[in-house]
Motif scaffolding. Sequence first.
Motif, PDB file in Angstrom:
ATOM      1  N   ASN A  44       0.814  -1.222   0.000  1.00 21.75           N
ATOM      2  CA  ASN A  44       0.000   0.000   0.000  1.00 21.75           C
ATOM      3  C   ASN A  44       0.845   1.268   0.000  1.00 21.75           C
ATOM      4  N   THR A  45       2.151   1.090  -0.118  1.00 22.98           N
ATOM      5  CA  THR A  45       3.081   2.210  -0.043  1.00 22.98           C
ATOM      6  C   THR A  45       3.851   2.309  -1.350  1.00 22.98           C
ATOM      7  N   ARG A  46       4.021   3.545  -1.830  1.00 22.58           N
ATOM      8  CA  ARG A  46       4.716   3.764  -3.092  1.00 22.58           C
ATOM      9  C   ARG A  46       5.763   4.859  -2.948  1.00 22.58           C
ATOM     10  N   ILE A  47       6.827   4.716  -3.713  1.00 24.39           N
ATOM     11  CA  ILE A  47       7.759   5.809  -3.956  1.00 24.39           C
ATOM     12  C   ILE A  47       7.524   6.198  -5.404  1.00 24.39           C
ATOM     13  N   ILE A  48       7.201   7.454  -5.614  1.00 22.67           N
ATOM     14  CA  ILE A  48       6.757   7.918  -6.932  1.00 22.67           C
ATOM     15  C   ILE A  48       7.652   9.051  -7.418  1.00 22.67           C
ATOM     16  N   PHE A  49       8.105   8.922  -8.659  1.00 20.69           N
ATOM     17  CA  PHE A  49       8.792   9.993  -9.373  1.00 20.69           C
ATOM     18  C   PHE A  49       7.763  10.613 -10.293  1.00 20.69           C
ATOM     19  N   LYS A  50       7.688  11.933 -10.303  1.00 17.31           N
ATOM     20  CA  LYS A  50       6.688  12.586 -11.152  1.00 17.31           C
ATOM     21  C   LYS A  50       7.280  13.831 -11.792  1.00 17.31           C
TER      22      LYS A  50
END
Length: 185
Positions: A44-50
């Motif tokens: 349920n946890t994300r590391i996101i590059f945007k």
Amino acid sequence: MIIQNLGQIKTMELPDSWQSQDNGRPMSPGMSWEVNYISAASPNTRIIFKGRGMPIDNASRQILRYVLKEKHGQELSNDEIVALHTVMGVATTGDNQYTNQHEKGSIDSPAFFLNKISVEKLGPKAVLRVEGQFSNDYFYDGIVYPAGVAGQIIEELYLQSLDTDDFINSREVFDAALESITWRL
């Protein structure tokens, strides 16, 4: 695992247990993009590059440049937080209790509750560090930084989770990843 060439980030390290959930989406100039990493231990946890793709206006770019240069280690004033509304994202972390005075729970209430905003140095690059929680209960800890030749494009790298324990337990991994960043300068 070494992640390479994501926007302004030349390299960054993540544990091998964090795997990309994207199938090589193209990062075309002028287009927004997003790359998600998820750990099997914390689904349920994300590391996101945007990357937002579209340039910010000149006034927003100037306030960001000023804050990153002059405010390292200092608290930002309410006026500076309001001025960073576009930089932070008008429908995301920039829509917070400082920029949106509507009552919590109303249809127009802020999308984000800002717990902390500061300027940090990651290697040679100053970044905005933003922490808080979205109205849909997602916890957020991230960095916002200028990209592109003239710093007109905004990129984000953040940890996000609905689960409090997963979020807390993943912060150490996220902080280590931030410390491992090498930038394209």
